[in-house]
Design an enzyme around this catalytic site. Structure first.
Site, PDB file in Angstrom:
ATOM      1  N   LEU A 386       0.820  -1.216   0.000  1.00  0.00           N
ATOM      2  CA  LEU A 386       0.000   0.000   0.000  1.00  0.00           C
ATOM      3  C   LEU A 386       0.849   1.260   0.000  1.00  0.00           C
ATOM      4  O   LEU A 386       0.398   2.318  -0.443  1.00  0.00           O
ATOM      5  CB  LEU A 386      -0.932   0.000   1.221  1.00  0.00           C
ATOM      6  CG  LEU A 386      -1.963  -1.130   1.254  1.00  0.00           C
ATOM      7  CD1 LEU A 386      -2.846  -1.011   2.489  1.00  0.00           C
ATOM      8  CD2 LEU A 386      -2.832  -1.138   0.001  1.00  0.00           C
ATOM      9  N   ALA A 388       3.201   2.056  -1.872  1.00  0.00           N
ATOM     10  CA  ALA A 388       3.344   2.525  -3.263  1.00  0.00           C
ATOM     11  C   ALA A 388       2.150   3.397  -3.647  1.00  0.00           C
ATOM     12  O   ALA A 388       2.299   4.453  -4.273  1.00  0.00           O
ATOM     13  CB  ALA A 388       3.448   1.327  -4.193  1.00  0.00           C
ATOM     14  N   ASP A 508     -29.428 -42.629 -14.416  1.00  0.00           N
ATOM     15  CA  ASP A 508     -28.034 -42.657 -14.897  1.00  0.00           C
ATOM     16  C   ASP A 508     -27.232 -43.512 -13.913  1.00  0.00           C
ATOM     17  O   ASP A 508     -27.638 -43.685 -12.757  1.00  0.00           O
ATOM     18  CB  ASP A 508     -27.513 -41.209 -14.957  1.00  0.00           C
ATOM     19  CG  ASP A 508     -26.018 -41.143 -15.097  1.00  0.00           C
ATOM     20  OD1 ASP A 508     -25.502 -41.802 -16.014  1.00  0.00           O
ATOM     21  OD2 ASP A 508     -25.367 -40.446 -14.296  1.00  0.00           O
TER      22      ASP A 508
END
Ligand SMILES: O=P(O)(O)OC[C@H]1O[C@H](O[C@H]2O[C@H](CO)[C@@H](O)[C@H](O)[C@H]2O)[C@H](O)[C@@H](O)[C@@H]1O
Ligand code: UDP
Length: 735
Positions: A386, A388, A508
């Site tokens: 942060l 930066a 199935d």
């Protein structure tokens, strides 16, 4: 809508006791500084550790401690000094922190500290449970609390839980070395939403979830038994207004109002007006690459000696986790390096490095940001960084250059900065040179773009995005639940079944009646299943069909002696009342000669995959293959096959970890419709789990009770969670 409970190890303030009185000092670190802005504007409560251990707190001061925290909307979890050792200095910062920042060699895997980590996570979870109502939202933060989401979920299955990781999530190859990797993943999966700073961290996490837990992941949804967990990236922003306005106010200060630090910075500017100030601010942490930065600075001074006496590096190293040996060693290393560089390069009028080992109050932070021509932030790994963003936000006239490491999460959003690989000294030295010489207009252009983005996607937006995504996820979950085959819905279905005159059940097999096995031949029926199918087949006025993609030889072996009705190979063959299989569709298989070699080449290049050859179809299975690699290869195969079969009447079915090539006019929908046409049925049920069953769900009459096993998108009207439940439900038809 209930309240929000924020939970993190670090609270917005840390308490200190001196001479019997309590003081609260602001916490350092991005999580606390960023979340503080979110917390102050909402009616949330923040639970965390006060910074004091039980042993530090004299009994008579305990009530005052609670009061001091309550003033900051916070409440504490009590920790003994042994717990702080095992949980914070131990597992969190000697195991997870180094591992997740790719410092594998620093990671210690101690069973004892893992046990303390678990116990302390339970304490945090209990603190939440004590305060939480079912309609509250719990937001858990960071790597210290990765088990908390599941611990809360166990007790409050319906509460909304978000989790945000502030540090990188490492690649699977690193994460897999953790002895308790499955437990950590399962802990996190207790959340409804898991957030990361960047897409890279997100995909590393998903890859570990797939590989280690074998869970199905579709886009950014994880399917876990009865729940869907959403994963997303939310790059954390800063309180832009707070920094830019503080910088504007700072400009208005008269000399008397300026801090001592600011006056010292002014003196520097006055004495060497053309010299540049380079700023470096981090917690003293090996992941921040401070020692490497110092070496790179020395490299720069040697490569560009014309800048001796023309640049000054200010290092603000904030004390951090100083009980951990690696941090103590780093402190020593940095002290020595600075001593040596200053010794080697200083002149009578110039010391190249100013070094501060402490944290500074907010106003001094603004002094440093606004006075520095260059911010040099080159962590070796950093979740976000942060600092930066804060530096750029304070540049009111838009000048200033940011040199940022590619390895910081913030690099993804800050392309206009000078991005460098911190291990590359040549590139770094050149970046410093470029920064010193960058024309003002270019600095302004770059910062204009950066500031626009930082102002728009600020910390409030970040928190709102996360919270709205969590809310959406909860709503989606609720909508999904509305399709669940509940006891009530089941009783309606059973009533319809009992009242009907002629009934049909289409079932199935794989993934519905029986679980998956890496070798399909090993997923045969068990005694319980035979008993269930016998009972269903004995029902009056009821026909039961097993509808499968399997080959007829396997089903002949498993079920023909039982005389069950069967449709196999997706509808090519049918067997009724124990008769031999006959063809339901006229299909050819001469195309197989063309396709088989293609599949074989994929098997050769995809370890763990194999071909299953049926009479009228070919299937390529990749369940045993690495999941990411398998999906990649499946996409590749799909492309190859699509162009190959363009002129044949063939289609490719993408099933559950299997791709099947078969005649286009064969599918489970068409086959079941043909059988249904032979009678006048007033109750029809179809149940299945994968893509191939969707043909039944779509083509059977509207009145059919269609049930999907699992939570994936479906045309079925209802869903059931798992195979065990399918069997229980079918048993109810036989009662
Ligand atoms: O609480 P500490 O042990 O003193 O450490 C301070 C914090 O360090 C880490 O911060 C991270 O969060 C930032 C905001 O998201 C991010 O920018 C930075 O890259 C991360 O390292 C840690 O994750 C926090 O839990 C600590 O409180
Ligand atoms: O003396 C200091 C130095 C830094 N910070 C704050 O600490 C945070 C550092 O966050 P970052 O994401 O850069 O790294 P972390 O320390 O969380 O790994 C920033 O918000 C800084 O403003 C602070 O409060 N006091």
């Amino acid at each position: 809508m209930g309240k929000t409970i924020i939970i993190s190890n670090r609270l917005p303030v840390q308490l200190q006791i001196s001479n019997g009185s309590i003081s609260a000092i602001p916490s350092v670190g991005g999580l606390a500084t960023g979340m503080k802005s979110v917390h102050s504007g909402s009616d949330s409560i923040w639970i965390g550790w006060s910074g004091l251990t039980d042993e530090d707190i004299p009994k008579e001061l305990a009530p005052q401690i609670d009061k001091a925290l309550a003033e900051h909307g916070s409440s504490k979890v009590n920790l003994t000094s042994d717990e702080v050792d095992g949980f914070y200095f131990g597992f969190s910062n000697r195991t997870i922190w180094p591992l997740f920042h790719y410092f594998l060699e620093y990671s210690e895997f101690e069973l004892e500290s893992w046990n303390v980590y678990k116990a302390v996570n339970q304490k945090f979870a209990d603190a939440i449970l004590e305060k939480a109502e079912d309609d509250d939202t719990v937001w858990v933060h960071d790597y210290q609390l990765m088990l908390v989401p599941q611990m809360v979920r166990e007790k409050r299955p319906n509460i909304s839980i978000g989790f945000f990781l502030h540090i990188p999530f490492p690649s699977f190859e690193i994460f897999r070395t953790l002895p308790w990797r499955e437990e950590v993943l399962e802990g996190l999966l207790g959340a409804d939403l898991i957030g990361f700073h960047t897409y890279d961290y997100e995909r590393h996490f998903l890859s570990s979830v797939r590989r280690l837990l074998g869970l199905e992941v579709s886009f950014n949804d994880i399917y876990q038994d009865k729940r869907i967990i959403k994963v997303d990236s939310f790059p954390m922003g800063i309180d832009y207004k707070k920094f830019s306005e503080a910088a504007k106010e700072h400009e208005k200060n008269t000399t008397e109002q300026q801090s001592d630090l600011q006056q010292r910075l002014n003196n520097h500017k006055r004495s060497t007006p053309d010299a540049k100030l380079i700023l470096s601010i981090d917690r003293l942490d090996y992941s921040k690459g401070i020692a490497k930065r110092l070496n790179a600075f020395e490299y720069f001074l040697n490569k560009y000696p014309q800048y001796k006496e023309k640049v000054r590096l200010i290092i603000l190293a904030v004390p951090s986790r100083s009980n951990v040996p690696q941090y103590q060693l780093l402190k020593k290393e940095v002290d020595e390096l600075i001593g040596r560089i200053n010794g080697d390069f200083s002149t009578v009028s110039w010391t190249p490095i100013w070094y501060f080992y402490r944290s500074v109050p907010f106003e001094n932070l603004i002094d440093l940001y606004t006075s520095s021509d260059i911010a040099w932030l080159t962590p070796l790994r950093d979740g976000m960084n942060l600092v930066a963003k804060e530096y750029v936000a304070t540049r009111t006239d838009k000048t200033g250059v940011l040199i940022l490491s590619e390895m910081a999460g913030s690099a993804n959003e800050m392309n206009e900065s000078l991005l460098v690989n911190p291990n590359n000294f040549e590139q770094t030295a050149d970046a410093i040179y470029e920064a010193i010489n960058m024309p003002k207009e270019e600095q302004i252009d770059r910062n204009t773009e950066l500031q626009k983005r930082l102002e728009r996607y600020n910390v409030e937006r970040w928190a709102n995005d996360f919270m709205s995504s969590l809310k959406e996820q909860k709503e989606r979950d609720a909508a999904n639940v509305s399709k669940r085959l509940t006891e009530h819905r089941l009783s309606v279905v059973l009533d319809d079944f009992k009242n009907a005159k002629k009934k049909m059940l289409f079932l199935d097999y794989d993934g519905t009646l029986s679980g998956f096995h890496a070798d399909p031949q090993k997923a045969g029926p068990d005694e319980e299943l035979y008993a269930l199918l016998d009972a269903l087949n004995a029902l009056k006025d009821t026909e039961v069909y097993l509808v499968s993609g399997r080959d007829k030889e396997t089903f002949t072996k498993w079920f023909l002696p039982k005389k069950y009705n069967m449709i196999v190979e997706h509808g090519v063959w049918i067997s009724q009342n124990g008769e031999d299989f006959r063809m339901l569709e006229n299909v050819k298989n001469d195309w197989m000669e063309k396709i088989r070699p293609v599949l074989e080449s994929f098997v050769d290049r995809t370890p763990g995959s194999f071909i299953e050859e049926k009479n009228y179809s070919l299937a390529w299975h990749y369940r045993k293959t690495d999941p990411d690699f398998g999906n990649l290869r499946a996409n590749e195969l799909n492309t190859v096959l699509t162009s190959l079969i363009a002129n044949d009447d063939l289609s490719v079915l993408n099933g559950n970890k299997v791709m099947e090539i078969k005649s286009s006019n064969v599918n489970k929908g068409r086959a079941t419709m043909r059988v249904l046409g032979e009678g006048d049925y007033d109750f029809v049920l179809a149940i299945g789990d994968d893509w191939t069953d969707e043909f039944m769900f779509q083509e059977l009459p509207e009145s059919t009770v269609t049930i999907k096993v699992g939570r994936q998108n479906t045309h079925a009207k209802l869903f059931i969670d798992d195979i065990k439940y399918v069997r229980n439900v079918l048993k109810r038809f036989t009662d």
